[in-house]
Design a protein around this motif. Structure first.
Motif, PDB file in Angstrom:
ATOM      1  N   GLY A  81       0.814  -1.202   0.000  1.00  0.00           N
ATOM      2  CA  GLY A  81       0.000   0.000   0.000  1.00  0.00           C
ATOM      3  C   GLY A  81       0.846   1.249   0.000  1.00  0.00           C
ATOM      4  O   GLY A  81       2.089   1.204   0.127  1.00  0.00           O
ATOM      5  N   GLY A 117       0.497   5.221  -5.739  1.00  0.00           N
ATOM      6  CA  GLY A 117       0.595   3.775  -5.706  1.00  0.00           C
ATOM      7  C   GLY A 117       1.708   3.208  -6.553  1.00  0.00           C
ATOM      8  O   GLY A 117       1.749   1.995  -6.776  1.00  0.00           O
ATOM      9  N   ALA A 130       1.014  -0.562  -5.398  1.00  0.00           N
ATOM     10  CA  ALA A 130      -0.099  -0.662  -4.447  1.00  0.00           C
ATOM     11  C   ALA A 130      -1.125  -1.669  -4.941  1.00  0.00           C
ATOM     12  O   ALA A 130      -1.516  -1.663  -6.115  1.00  0.00           O
ATOM     13  CB  ALA A 130      -0.745   0.705  -4.268  1.00  0.00           C
ATOM     14  N   SER A 163       1.857   1.535   5.348  1.00  0.00           N
ATOM     15  CA  SER A 163       0.495   1.769   4.850  1.00  0.00           C
ATOM     16  C   SER A 163      -0.560   1.294   5.834  1.00  0.00           C
ATOM     17  O   SER A 163      -1.717   1.703   5.757  1.00  0.00           O
ATOM     18  CB  SER A 163       0.305   1.059   3.504  1.00  0.00           C
ATOM     19  OG  SER A 163       0.469  -0.347   3.654  1.00  0.00           O
TER      20      SER A 163
END
Length: 376
Positions: A81, A117, A130, A163
Motif C-alpha cells: 500500500g 501507488g 499498491a 500503509s
C-alpha cells in the motif's frame, strides 16, 4: 404535667423516622416490597452466600472482547500500500550489465510507494505497486527489465509496512504511530512494542477506538482474561490512561472516607478493616451493603428470574448484602473482591436510632420534670 410529657413523647415517637442519619436502614434497602419489584425500584438485591461467591469468582468480564468480536482483520494485509518502504535487488548475468558494479553484479534500490501507488525503477520506469503482493511486484519489475538487462533476477524486500498502522498514546513509555506487521498483532503486543504502561497495570485502563466502536477495560483484564486481548486492526487508536481505583465507605463504620486500592486486589474483609471496621455503638452487623453497577450477564447467572428485567441492559445497579451475625459471613467476605468505584455502606442498628431519639427528648423530659417539681 405528666400528660404533657406523654404528649411530647408521642410526638417524638411519631417523628422517629425523620431522625438524621448516615443513610437508609437495612429494612429500607432490602425489604420484601423492594425485592418483589426490582424493576420499579431500579436495583436488585443479591445476598452474598456460598453459591453466589462461586458464580462471581467464575465470571469472566468479556464485554470488551464482545465489542470487537468479528470486527477487524488483526494485522496488515499481505498486499502493498501507499507509504510502504521497499528494497529492490537486481542481479544480472554479465559483469557489465546496467545494474552491475565494480563490487558486485547487482544493485540495491530503495523505494517508497508514492501517493499514486507507484514506485520508480531505473530503465523499467514507473511500476504499479499498491494492491500487489511482494511476489507480484517482483514479477512485474523482472518482466519490465527483460530485453534491457542481462538475464535479470529481481528480489523485493519489504522494509516497513507504513500503509497499515495503529496509534498508541497516553500513559505509555513510547507513544507513537506503529506499523502493523503481516502477522496477526494483538493489543498487548502493540502496547509492549510501545514500551508498556508507565504506571502499574492494575491502575491503568486501555481504551480501543475502532471506527465507531469503542471499548475500555483494565489492562490487567487483558492478561487475566485472554479473550480481551483482541486483535489489532489498521487505523486503530489505543489510549492508555492512569486511573487509580477507589471505593467509598459510608454509614456505621469508624471512618467514612474515599479509599484508594493499594494492591491489585482488595477483598470486602480488607475494605472493612481499612476503614476501621464497624462502629460498635451504631452498626447493624446484618446490614452490610455494597453498591455497584454489575454486568447484566452476571446478574442473569446469579438471579435467573431477573433475566427479563435486564435483557436490554449492559450494566445493572446491584446491591450486595452481607451479614456478619453469622460467622460464615467473615469467611465469605474474604472471597468477595472489591472493584473500582464500589460504595460500601453499613446501616445503623435500630437501637442506634432509638438512642438518637432519647438524646432529642431528654431535654424535653428534663424540662417537664423541673416544671412539675416547682408546681408541686
Amino acid at each position: 404535667m405528666r400528660f404533657a410529657a406523654l404528649v411530647i413523647l408521642s410526638m417524638a415517637l411519631a417523628s422517629c423516622a425523620a431522625l438524621p442519619g448516615d443513610g437508609p436502614g437495612a429494612i429500607n434497602i432490602s425489604s420484601q416490597d423492594i425485592e418483589a419489584d426490582s424493576s420499579q425500584n431500579g436495583y436488585s438485591i443479591i445476598r452474598i452466600d456460598r453459591e453466589n461467591i462461586d458464580v462471581i469468582k467464575r465470571y469472566r468480564p468479556l464485554a470488551f472482547a464482545n465489542e470487537f468480536r468479528g470486527v477487524g482483520s488483526g494485522g496488515s494485509s499481505t498486499l502493498l500500500g501507499v507509504g510502504d518502504t521497499l528494497t529492490v535487488g537486481i542481479w544480472e548475468a554479465a559483469p557489465d550489465g546496467l545494474f552491475s558494479s565494480s563490487d558486485s553484479g547487482s544493485s540495491q534500490i530503495p523505494a517508497v510507494i508514492d501517493e499514486t501507488g507507484y514506485i520508480f525503477i531505473p530503465y523499467a520506469g514507473r511500476i504499479r505497486a499498491a494492491g500487489l503482493s511482494v511476489e507480484g511486484l517482483r514479477q512485474s519489475i523482472q518482466n519490465k527489465l527483460i530485453g534491457k538487462a542481462v538475464e535479470p533476477q529481481v528480489l523485493v524486500s519489504l522494509q516497513q509496512k507504513l500503509s497499515k498502522t495503529a496509534v498508541v498514546v497516553g500513559d505509555v513509555a513510547k507513544p507513537g504511530v506503529y506499523p502493523l506487521p503481516l502477522r496477526q498483532t494483538r493489543l498487548l503486543d502493540l502496547v509492549a512494542t510501545a514500551g508498556g504502561s508507565r504506571e502499574a497495570t492494575y491502575e491503568t485502563v486501555v481504551t480501543l477506538k475502532r471506527g465507531r466502536r469503542s471499548g475500555t477495560t483494565r489492562m490487567e483484564h487483558l492478561i487475566d482474561y485472554p479473550e480481551n486481548n483482541v486483535l489489532v486492526s489498521p487505523n486503530d487508536n489505543i489510549l492508555l490512561s492512569h486511573r487509580p481505583r477507589t471505593f467509598s465507605a459510608f454509614g456505621a463504620v469508624k471512618s467514612n472516607q474515599l479509599v484508594p486500592f493499594k494492591t491489585k486486589s482488595v477483598t470486602l474483609a480488607e475494605a472493612l478493616a481499612t476503614v476501621g471496621g464497624l462502629n460498635d455503638f451504631k452498626a447493624d452487623s446484618g446490614g452490610i451493603f455494597l453498591f455497584r453497577y454489575e454486568d447484566s450477564d452476571l446478574v442473569r447467572d446469579i438471579r435467573p428470574e431477573l433475566a427479563k428485567h435486564v435483557a436490554n441492559e449492559k450494566l445493572v445497579p446491584v446491591v450486595y448484602q452481607l451479614s456478619l451475625r453469622d460467622p460464615n459471613g467473615f469467611f465469605l467476605s474474604r472471597f468477595f473482591e472489591m472493584r473500582d468505584k464500589d460504595i460500601l455502606y453499613v446501616s445503623n442498628h435500630p437501637t442506634a436510632e432509638f438512642g438518637k431519639f432519647l438524646q432529642i427528648i431528654a431535654p424535653l423530659i428534663s424540662n417537664v420534670s423541673t416544671v412539675q417539681g416547682i408546681t408541686e
